[in-house]
Design a protein around this motif. Structure first.
Motif, mmCIF file in Angstrom:
data_model
loop_
_atom_site.group_PDB
_atom_site.id
_atom_site.type_symbol
_atom_site.label_atom_id
_atom_site.label_comp_id
_atom_site.label_asym_id
_atom_site.label_seq_id
_atom_site.Cartn_x
_atom_site.Cartn_y
_atom_site.Cartn_z
ATOM 1 N N ILE A 1 115.470 -63.017 -15.710
ATOM 2 C CA ILE A 1 115.041 -64.286 -15.884
ATOM 3 C C ILE A 1 115.978 -64.307 -17.675
ATOM 4 N N ILE A 2 115.388 -63.903 -18.645
ATOM 5 C CA ILE A 2 115.301 -64.256 -19.607
ATOM 6 C C ILE A 2 117.315 -64.387 -19.985
ATOM 7 N N ALA A 3 118.156 -63.689 -19.330
ATOM 8 C CA ALA A 3 119.257 -63.868 -19.274
ATOM 9 C C ALA A 3 119.574 -65.391 -18.555
ATOM 10 N N GLY A 4 118.899 -66.050 -17.181
ATOM 11 C CA GLY A 4 118.923 -67.086 -16.642
ATOM 12 C C GLY A 4 119.913 -67.364 -15.598
ATOM 13 N N PHE A 5 120.147 -66.071 -15.063
ATOM 14 C CA PHE A 5 120.484 -65.875 -13.403
ATOM 15 C C PHE A 5 119.358 -66.207 -12.886
ATOM 16 N N LEU A 6 118.004 -65.781 -12.898
ATOM 17 C CA LEU A 6 117.134 -66.056 -12.073
ATOM 18 C C LEU A 6 115.829 -67.300 -12.963
ATOM 19 N N GLN A 7 115.260 -68.597 -11.895
ATOM 20 C CA GLN A 7 114.561 -69.501 -12.334
ATOM 21 C C GLN A 7 112.970 -68.622 -12.130
ATOM 22 N N PRO A 8 112.347 -68.666 -13.500
ATOM 23 C CA PRO A 8 110.640 -68.041 -12.863
ATOM 24 C C PRO A 8 110.630 -69.420 -11.723
ATOM 25 N N ASP A 9 109.191 -69.034 -11.029
ATOM 26 C CA ASP A 9 108.219 -70.137 -10.634
ATOM 27 C C ASP A 9 107.534 -70.441 -11.975
ATOM 28 N N ALA A 10 107.131 -69.525 -12.234
ATOM 29 C CA ALA A 10 106.168 -70.406 -13.644
ATOM 30 C C ALA A 10 106.572 -70.111 -15.256
ATOM 31 N N GLY A 11 106.559 -70.808 -16.030
ATOM 32 C CA GLY A 11 106.140 -69.848 -17.705
ATOM 33 C C GLY A 11 107.206 -70.095 -17.994
ATOM 34 N N ARG A 12 107.666 -70.625 -19.688
ATOM 35 C CA ARG A 12 109.308 -70.901 -20.166
ATOM 36 C C ARG A 12 109.135 -69.743 -20.560
ATOM 37 N N VAL A 13 110.451 -69.745 -21.111
ATOM 38 C CA VAL A 13 111.410 -68.813 -21.969
ATOM 39 C C VAL A 13 111.450 -69.962 -22.936
ATOM 40 N N TYR A 14 111.417 -68.513 -24.551
ATOM 41 C CA TYR A 14 112.073 -69.306 -26.010
ATOM 42 C C TYR A 14 112.855 -68.484 -26.744
ATOM 43 N N ILE A 15 114.277 -68.707 -26.771
ATOM 44 C CA ILE A 15 115.064 -67.848 -27.799
ATOM 45 C C ILE A 15 115.174 -68.822 -28.739
ATOM 46 N N GLY A 16 114.721 -68.084 -30.281
ATOM 47 C CA GLY A 16 114.627 -68.989 -30.870
ATOM 48 C C GLY A 16 113.854 -70.004 -30.753
ATOM 49 N N GLU A 17 113.860 -70.986 -31.156
ATOM 50 C CA GLU A 17 112.732 -72.286 -31.263
ATOM 51 C C GLU A 17 112.833 -73.480 -30.049
ATOM 52 N N LYS A 18 114.051 -72.907 -28.708
ATOM 53 C CA LYS A 18 114.343 -73.924 -28.428
ATOM 54 C C LYS A 18 113.981 -73.356 -26.897
ATOM 55 N N ASP A 19 113.661 -74.099 -25.695
ATOM 56 C CA ASP A 19 113.056 -73.482 -24.319
ATOM 57 C C ASP A 19 114.379 -73.751 -23.835
ATOM 58 N N VAL A 20 114.700 -72.298 -23.701
ATOM 59 C CA VAL A 20 115.824 -72.505 -22.857
ATOM 60 C C VAL A 20 115.543 -72.372 -21.146
ATOM 61 N N THR A 21 113.900 -72.572 -20.962
ATOM 62 C CA THR A 21 113.884 -72.243 -19.332
ATOM 63 C C THR A 21 115.127 -72.747 -18.376
ATOM 64 N N GLU A 22 115.014 -73.459 -18.833
ATOM 65 C CA GLU A 22 116.472 -74.985 -17.714
ATOM 66 C C GLU A 22 118.314 -74.677 -18.009
ATOM 67 N N VAL A 23 118.373 -74.024 -18.945
ATOM 68 C CA VAL A 23 119.363 -73.880 -19.277
ATOM 69 C C VAL A 23 120.261 -72.819 -19.064
ATOM 70 N N PRO A 24 121.519 -73.162 -17.841
ATOM 71 C CA PRO A 24 122.024 -72.104 -17.303
ATOM 72 C C PRO A 24 122.536 -70.898 -18.696
ATOM 73 N N PRO A 25 122.873 -69.592 -17.985
ATOM 74 C CA PRO A 25 123.376 -69.288 -18.283
ATOM 75 C C PRO A 25 124.362 -68.800 -19.198
ATOM 76 N N ARG A 26 125.804 -69.624 -19.090
ATOM 77 C CA ARG A 26 126.308 -69.353 -20.159
ATOM 78 C C ARG A 26 126.378 -70.309 -21.234
ATOM 79 N N LEU A 27 125.571 -71.546 -21.099
ATOM 80 C CA LEU A 27 125.208 -71.619 -22.380
ATOM 81 C C LEU A 27 123.440 -71.489 -23.710
#
Lengths: 360, 267, 271
Positions: A50-76
């Motif tokens: 989920i942190i890598a972005g290969f899976l989408q969480p059903d709920a919750g948010r992932v932040y890398i640094g200050e950026k919410d990357v929950t919807e960002v594809p892994p390659r970005l």
């Protein structure tokens, strides 16, 4: 390289009807080496994916640094990832494997060459530059995988059981290598493993995952000596767990079976609680030296030797007291004095008793 | 999305043509009409073809299985290098078009074929009488076996190599006699492959017509050849050709399904 | 390896060897006879042909009719290979990466197709479906090409699928994604290069099939679009030597195919 923090807020994920993660909160400070440990099926790999972005969480948010990357594809997401089974590209040689991410980003050729050489030097594989993946040993493959992941200068390094497919000796060697490189580059690193010993030896912080929740986050020392829950205590290291009755919290007096135990003063009002005894904090004495004093001393338990395991530097002795096995680590010389079936006493200092407040 | 191209191709060049076959089989001169099917089962020519096809396929399936099974075991027990060679060799008849096989059998068993003449020189058999056999449905059985036996062997070698042979030892240790152990323990393991293999043989025999056409022209009355004749000769009889095609597909499928059902339940 | 040297069910090695020799003879005898026959001047009523000549091959490769049909076979074969590959690669990829069961069973159905459907049935269907008054495809090589693709799909799909299953593709793809590669870049730089052996095996099988295919060709082509096997069929009645030579060409195509494929598999073992 700038180091970023990672924040996970209430990550939940289920596969079909099987809940795997149930609202994981985790804050990882920048530049730290953090291990996520747990038994198989605890959801640690799911969390990493989920942190890598290969899976989408059903709920919750992932932040890398200050950026919410929950919807960002892994390659970005600008991450580097190392997999359990290396996942080197079989059609490309070592050089091209390391260059892959740079080429995908259309980096200048001269820059690619400089970076690839720098990375291969870092992992000590300059001489294998033009080898194909199938010509490398497991350890070498994983070094290439690491170089490949780091070549794109990721902000975050994710390691999914990278050492578990390797031989014991190579595993140990690579463990320190990994630690050195991480410190050298100062990159925030998340390391998933089921091997608690590996996690304790390599990490700045350890997060113990159990049934889809983080049970405890702490330094290796905290996790080992001051586990909060029964699960953490049992999963990390060897211990004896006792369910004790509190007699006097202020004096640290407890009762287990018909023994009175003396611990450190309790900060909480409790009637019952779990206590933890690590084997290295216990010792054994022949029974005759204590026979007369047994009833008047605290932390002196009578039992019988039921087993011995040789562990190299120490001998682990199992002593049965009132049907419960106490594990005690003794220096080898001392352990030889006891025979199987011999009546002995187990004894320990008040500081050896660790209270598990995490369990209700 | 990725399946679009193949879906497109299958639709236009598989589904549509087959739909035409079914549709045309029920189109008489005056609209919808099932009489073609009635004729398939009543006219002697058609009934015969159905019977011949069936006989041919049953014989080839039976013989192919009977010969292929022990040979597959023999090859399975061969050392790997030779096995590799044989696997390639076995694929050879499968890669041949029916034409090659037909001609190979003409020069082998035909009127002046190698074996015909060899046998006549050795035992003085009549060459004409012996070779006329090749151009009957029994002759087709012999020719078909050439590409059916290798098929059977290839299916069964794969099955043998998946068998857990330690089960046999376990059964023996438990006091079972060796042959009995084989039938009780190993046979159930290879049965699915055996069924799949013999169904394959049956289906291939029912549908194949290249070898037959090249060998006997339209001289033997089997279904695929009859369909071809009904369609291509001057007296074009498309409706019946279509009905025969539908029946051919249905009979083949039905036999294969039924066969697997019956034998799966029996044991 | 326990099975080596062990006597299975009391069968001696001798019986095994006998069975093997019988099998090898059975498969090779017709092939060898065809080969010998193709060089014989005369073969009628004798055990083996008499004389030695290259005349038949010379005739075969100088006569216009044969050359044209050979070219036609090569054309249809090549186009079939290209079209089948273009259809099979995305299909295999989609089936492999999808977790849906339905897709898998669809795939299995596609693989058994050529066995389940007699070519004559598809043949008469195609003839009827593409026979419009304003544009009739009947008798054109295009129709044969369409049909050959349908029957070739399994030849192409199977080796590519086997190839893909040997790779740990899911992880490879993830690794590439984590390194910032786009979908198209992954296909071009990783998927196709890693599948090249499977694609090549499939292409060889497909070409051999299409080149030698007789049943559909007989139904679908006309005298202008005849492929080699159909023309060859007419040679059956020309003369034994010539027919042998013509058939030997097909045998050689099959043989070379298998030889090349065999080289591939040993290459793969070495890796």
């Amino acid at each position: 390289m700038s180091s970023v923090s990672v924040r996970l807020l209430g990550i939940a994920k289920r596969f079909g009807h099987m809940p795997v993660l149930e609202g994981v909160h985790l804050e990882i400070p920048g530049g730290q080496f953090v291990s996520i440990v747990g038994p198989s099926g605890s959801g640690k790999t799911t969390l990493l994916r989920i942190i890598a972005g290969f899976l989408q969480p059903d709920a919750g948010r992932v932040y890398i640094g200050e950026k919410d990357v929950t919807e960002v594809p892994p390659r970005l997401r600008n991450i580097g990832m190392v997999f359990q089974h290396y996942a080197l590209f079989p059609n490309l040689n070592v050089y091209e494997n390391v260059a892959f991410g740079l080429r995908a980003r259309k980096v200048r050729e001269s820059e690619i060459d400089r970076k690839v050489r720098e990375m291969l030097t870092l992992v000590h594989l300059e001489e294998k530059m033009y080898s194909m993946p199938h010509e490398l040993s497991g350890g070498q493959k994983q070094r290439v995988a690491l170089a490949r992941a780091l070549a794109v200068e990721p902000k975050l390094l994710l390691l999914d059981e990278p050492l578990s497919a390797l031989d014991a000796k190579v595993r140990l060697e690579l463990r320190y290598e990994l630690k050195r490189i991480q410190k050298e580059m100062g990159i925030t690193t998340i390391y998933v493993t089921h091997d608690q010993e590996e996690a304790l030896s390599i990490s700045d912080l350890v997060a113990v995952l159990h049934q889809g929740l983080i049970e405890q986050l702490g330094t290796p020392e905290e996790i080992y000596s001051r586990p909060r829950t029964r699960f953490v205590a049992e999963f990390i290291g060897i211990s004896t767990l006792l369910e004790a009755e509190v007699l006097s919290p202020k004096e640290g007096k407890l009762r287990w079976m018909d023994y009175v135990l003396q611990g450190t003063p309790l900060s909480q009002e409790r009637v019952k609680l779990l206590i933890l005894l690590r084997p290295e904090n216990l010792s054994i004495l022949p029974k005759e030296r204590f026979s007369s004093l047994v009833s008047s001393w605290n932390n002196v338990l009578q039992g019988r030797v039921v087993g011995q395991v040789f562990l190299g530097s120490v001998m682990r002795v199992a002593v049965e007291v009132k049907g419960v096995k106490f594990l005690v680590d003794l220096p080898n010389r001392e352990a030889n004095r006891f025979r199987l079936g011999e009546e002995v006493v187990v004894t320990f200092l008040p500081e050896a008793i660790h209270y598990l407040f995490g369990n209700e | 999305m990725l399946l679009l191209p193949i879906g497109f191709w299958f639709f236009f060049f598989l589904i549509v043509p087959l739909a035409f076959v079914v549709w045309e089989s029920v189109q008489g001169e005056m609209g919808f009409d099932l009489s073609a099917y009635a004729r398939v089962f009543t006219r002697k020519l058609y009934r015969e073809s159905l019977k011949n096809s069936f006989l041919l396929s049953i014989s080839t399936t039976f013989l192919g299985t009977l010969i292929g099974l022990p040979l597959s075991y023999a090859l399975y027990k061969t050392d790997p290098r030779k096995k590799e060679l044989f696997l390639t060799l076995l694929a050879l008849p499968l890669t041949f078009s029916g034409l090659v096989i037909a001609y190979a059998f003409i020069i082998l068993l035909g009127n002046s074929g190698f074996l015909t003449i060899l046998l006549s020189q050795l035992f003085g058999i009549d060459t004409l009488e012996f070779s006329s056999f090749l151009f009957t449905w029994r002759g087709l059985v012999v020719a078909y076996l050439y590409f059916l036996i290798p098929r059977m062997i290839l299916v069964m070698i794969a099955a043998w190599s998946e068998v857990d042979w330690s089960l046999l030892e376990a059964a023996e240790i438990l006091g079972m006699e060796r042959f009995r152990a084989f039938f009780r323990v190993i046979f159930p393991l290879i049965r699915p492959s055996l069924l799949a293999g013999s169904s394959l043989l049956f289906a291939v025999s029912m549908g194949a017509f290249g070898t037959a056409f090249a060998l006997v022209g339209t001289g033997v009355n089997i279904m695929p050849l009859l369909i071809y004749t009904q369609m291509s000769e001057i007296s074009v009889n498309l409706q019946e050709a279509n009905a025969l095609a539908v029946v051919l597909v249905l009979v083949t499928t039905a036999v294969v399904v039924l066969y697997e059902r019956v034998f799966t339940r029996r044991f | 390896m326990s099975w080596m040297g062990e006597k299975p069910f009391g069968l001696s090695q001798f019986v095994l060897r006998l069975a093997r020799s019988f099998l090898a003879m059975y498969i090779l005898l017709p092939v060898v006879l065809l080969f010998i026959g193709s060089f014989g001047e005369k073969w009628f009523g004798t055990l083996l042909p008499q004389g030695f000549t290259l005349e038949w091959y010379w005739t075969l490769f100088s006569e216009k009719m044969y050359l044209r049909s050979l070219r036609m076979s090569v054309l249809v074969g090549a186009l079939t290979v290209i079209a089948t590959a273009l259809l099979a690669i995305p299909t295999v990829y989609a089936v492999h990466t999808s977790e849906r069961r339905l897709l898998r069973s669809f795939f299995d159905a596609v693989v058994v197709l050529p066995i389940a459907l007699p070519p004559i049935v598809l043949g008469i269907g195609l003839v009827q479906a593409y026979n419009w008054p304003f544009l009739s495809l009947v008798g054109t090589w295009q129709l044969l090409f369409f049909a050959h693709v349908i029957y070739s799909i399994p030849f192409m799909v199977k080796p590519i699928m086997a190839n893909l299953e040997m790779l740990d593709w899911k992880t490879i793809e993830e690794a590439a994604e984590s390194l910032g590669a786009s979908q198209w870049y992954i296909v071009r730089r990783l998927l196709l290069p890693n599948l090249r052996l499977g694609i090549l095996s499939g292409a060889i099988m497909t070409f051999a099939f299409s080149f030698g295919e007789f049943q559909l060709a007989l139904i679908l082509t006309s005298s202008e679009s005849q492929t080699y096997p159909v023309t060859l069929y007419q040679a059956f009645y020309v003369g034994t030597g010539f027919a042998c030579a013509a058939v030997t060409v097909l045998v050689l195509v099959a043989g070379v195919t298998l030889w090349v494929l065999n080289r591939f598999s040993s290459l793969r073992v070495m890796q």
